[in-house]
Scaffold this motif. Structure first.
Motif, short mmCIF file in Angstrom:
data_model
loop_
_atom_site.label_atom_id
_atom_site.label_comp_id
_atom_site.label_asym_id
_atom_site.label_seq_id
_atom_site.Cartn_x
_atom_site.Cartn_y
_atom_site.Cartn_z
N TYR A 12 0.84 -1.18 0.00
CA TYR A 12 0.00 0.00 0.00
C TYR A 12 0.88 1.23 0.00
O TYR A 12 2.08 1.16 0.26
CB TYR A 12 -0.96 0.02 1.19
CG TYR A 12 -0.31 0.12 2.55
CD1 TYR A 12 0.01 1.35 3.10
CD2 TYR A 12 0.00 -1.02 3.27
CE1 TYR A 12 0.59 1.45 4.33
CE2 TYR A 12 0.59 -0.94 4.51
CZ TYR A 12 0.87 0.31 5.04
OH TYR A 12 1.46 0.40 6.27
N VAL A 13 0.30 2.35 -0.32
CA VAL A 13 1.06 3.59 -0.43
C VAL A 13 0.38 4.65 0.42
O VAL A 13 -0.82 4.61 0.66
CB VAL A 13 1.14 4.08 -1.89
CG1 VAL A 13 1.92 3.12 -2.73
CG2 VAL A 13 -0.24 4.28 -2.47
N LEU A 14 1.17 5.59 0.92
CA LEU A 14 0.63 6.72 1.61
C LEU A 14 0.02 7.69 0.61
O LEU A 14 0.40 7.73 -0.55
CB LEU A 14 1.73 7.43 2.41
CG LEU A 14 2.33 6.59 3.54
CD1 LEU A 14 3.45 7.37 4.19
CD2 LEU A 14 1.29 6.21 4.57
N ARG A 177 -1.72 17.10 6.27
CA ARG A 177 -0.78 16.37 7.11
C ARG A 177 -1.45 15.15 7.74
O ARG A 177 -0.83 14.11 7.90
CB ARG A 177 -0.23 17.28 8.20
CG ARG A 177 0.42 18.56 7.68
CD ARG A 177 1.57 18.27 6.77
NE ARG A 177 2.17 19.48 6.23
CZ ARG A 177 3.10 19.49 5.30
NH1 ARG A 177 3.52 18.36 4.77
NH2 ARG A 177 3.60 20.64 4.86
N ARG A 178 -2.71 15.29 8.10
CA ARG A 178 -3.44 14.15 8.67
C ARG A 178 -3.66 13.07 7.63
O ARG A 178 -3.73 11.88 7.94
CB ARG A 178 -4.78 14.63 9.24
CG ARG A 178 -5.66 13.53 9.81
CD ARG A 178 -4.96 12.85 10.99
NE ARG A 178 -5.81 11.86 11.62
CZ ARG A 178 -5.90 10.60 11.24
NH1 ARG A 178 -5.18 10.18 10.19
NH2 ARG A 178 -6.68 9.75 11.87
N ALA A 179 -3.74 13.48 6.36
CA ALA A 179 -3.99 12.51 5.30
C ALA A 179 -2.79 11.61 5.04
O ALA A 179 -2.92 10.63 4.31
CB ALA A 179 -4.37 13.25 4.01
N LEU A 287 -11.43 10.43 -0.14
CA LEU A 287 -11.88 10.21 1.23
C LEU A 287 -11.87 11.55 1.96
O LEU A 287 -10.85 12.24 2.00
CB LEU A 287 -10.96 9.21 1.95
CG LEU A 287 -11.16 9.06 3.47
CD1 LEU A 287 -12.55 8.51 3.78
CD2 LEU A 287 -10.09 8.18 4.07
N GLU A 288 -13.02 11.92 2.53
CA GLU A 288 -13.15 13.19 3.25
C GLU A 288 -13.67 12.91 4.65
O GLU A 288 -14.45 11.98 4.87
CB GLU A 288 -14.11 14.14 2.52
CG GLU A 288 -13.58 14.65 1.19
CD GLU A 288 -14.55 15.59 0.52
OE1 GLU A 288 -15.73 15.58 0.92
OE2 GLU A 288 -14.14 16.32 -0.39
N GLY A 289 -13.26 13.75 5.58
CA GLY A 289 -13.72 13.63 6.96
C GLY A 289 -13.15 14.72 7.83
O GLY A 289 -12.34 15.55 7.39
#
Length: 389
Positions: A12-14, A177-179, A287-289
């Motif tokens: 997987y990748v960031l 940064r959180r992502a 993806l949103e939140g």
């Protein structure tokens, strides 16, 4: 201390900092379109021929936050230096106009004490704006203009400090940064799930702090032509998804498989495995939140090209129960296993009777391993028969 690459599996990748992700190498003979969204979430779009550059100055704060750290620090350093030099010139002019630079008697009261040159005026300007106050220089009540300049310089210094602190806070606490700890599987898969042909991806969160009201949406980006002959180079088509919890929001505590049912309303309805490899399509996932700790809305993005969509595979489980609690094995995050899947489009599958007929045909037709086993048994039976019999 372990390196960052050593802690992150290759499956997987960031979404933000995975700039070193190797893109799939395509054959030189096959021309590919440019990628719209990179695997790390950056948009591959260059804005050119923007004539109204002044619009960026109407929102100076956002423009400063979007700058690189080096450019931002240079701007703030020059802002302080320019303001100190400007007010140093003002203080020197006040002293020159009042005669403070000339030697006077003991009964002479200057506007600002101990200002004898431009260097002393510059030091006094720094003392006023950063409120150091060494005690050697001070404003007297002799000149009203000096008091007014003192007030103006204090206000200007407070504004520069406020803008600087705000920009530094926003750059260090940006939502992207959180992502960095929101991850997507490197590949997407297409297989049968709940008797339906589905397009699936897997996403997860490496932090224990949750993403509140998290939602996922997908779009297919491809080149299309309207009925009037208009060519749309980047046609963005929304696709419907079946979230695991059955609502618009997802509870992203453990890695989840986001599923899209390929039905009549899906842009993937007429694509077979061969068509998928021959068509230049790109599936963008967003993806949103809201970040639980800061309350800032964050967004993570990635995309999947045709070569990154695996037909006839599904993701392996990553969750196991150990000693009364659930454990997530992120080393299996992007692992897939091959499963029986129709090698035709969803449209053709519906025309031929759907998944039920495919399963009947699958059970009726023995697998190659079973056929080889039966053939070997028959050969053994023939070999045991005596020729004289």
């Amino acid at each position: 201390m372990l390196s960052r690459k050593g802690l992150i599996p290759d499956d997987y990748v960031l979404t933000r900092l995975a700039e070193d992700v190797q893109q799939p190498k395509f054959k030189a003979s096959k021309a590919r379109k440019a990628r719209f969204v990179a695997k790390n979430g950056t948009c591959n779009v260059a804005h050119t021929n923007i004539r109204e550059q002044g619009r960026f100055l109407q929102d100076v704060f956002t423009t400063l936050v979007d700058l690189k750290w080096l450019h931002l620090l240079i701007i703030f350093t020059m802002s302080f230096l320019c303001s100190w030099l400007l007010f140093a010139m003002v203080w020197w002019l006040i002293a020159f106009a009042h005669g403070d630079l000339d030697q006077k008697g003991d009964d002479f009261v200057p506007c600002v004490t101990d200002i004898h040159s431009f260097s002393s005026a510059f030091l006094f300007s720094i003392e006023v704006q950063v409120t150091i106050g060494f005690g050697g220089r001070m404003v007297t009540e002799e000149c009203l203009s000096a008091i007014v300049v003192l007030i103006i310089q204090n206000i200007v210094g407070l504004l520069i400090n406020a803008i600087m602190l705000g920009c530094i806070f926003m750059k260090t606490a940006q939502a992207n940064r959180r992502a960095e700890t929101l991850i997507f599987s490197k590949h997407a898969v297409i297989s049968i799930r709940n008797n339906k042909l589905c397009f699936m991806i897997r996403l997860g969160d490496l932090r224990k702090s949750m993403i509140i009201s998290a939602t996922v949406r997908m779009q297919v980006v491809r080149r299309s032509t309207t009925s009037e002959g208009e060519v749309v180079p980047l046609d963005q088509i929304d696709i419907h998804m079946d979230n695991p919890v059955g609502t618009n929001g997802i509870f992203l505590v453990v890695p989840l498989i986001i599923c899209h049912v390929i039905d009549k309303d899906s842009p993937l309805y007429e694509l077979s495995p061969a068509d998928l490899q021959n068509n230049d399509i790109e599936v963008v996932v967003v993806l949103e939140g809201v970040v639980e700790t800061t309350g800032i809305t964050t967004q993570a993005r990635t995309s999947y090209l045709s070569e990154e969509i695996l037909w006839g595979q599904r993701f392996v489980p990553t969750i196991s129960e150990e000693e009364g609690m659930y454990a997530v094995d992120y080393s299996k995050f992007g692992n897939t296993v091959r499963v029986a899947t129709p090698s035709c489009s969803a449209k053709k599958l519906d025309e031929q009777g759907g998944i039920a007929r495919f399963k009947v045909h699958e059970h009726a037709t023995p697998r190659p391993s079973v056929r080889r086993r039966r053939l070997s048994l028959r050969m053994k039976q023939y070999s045991t028969i005596s020729p004289l019999a």
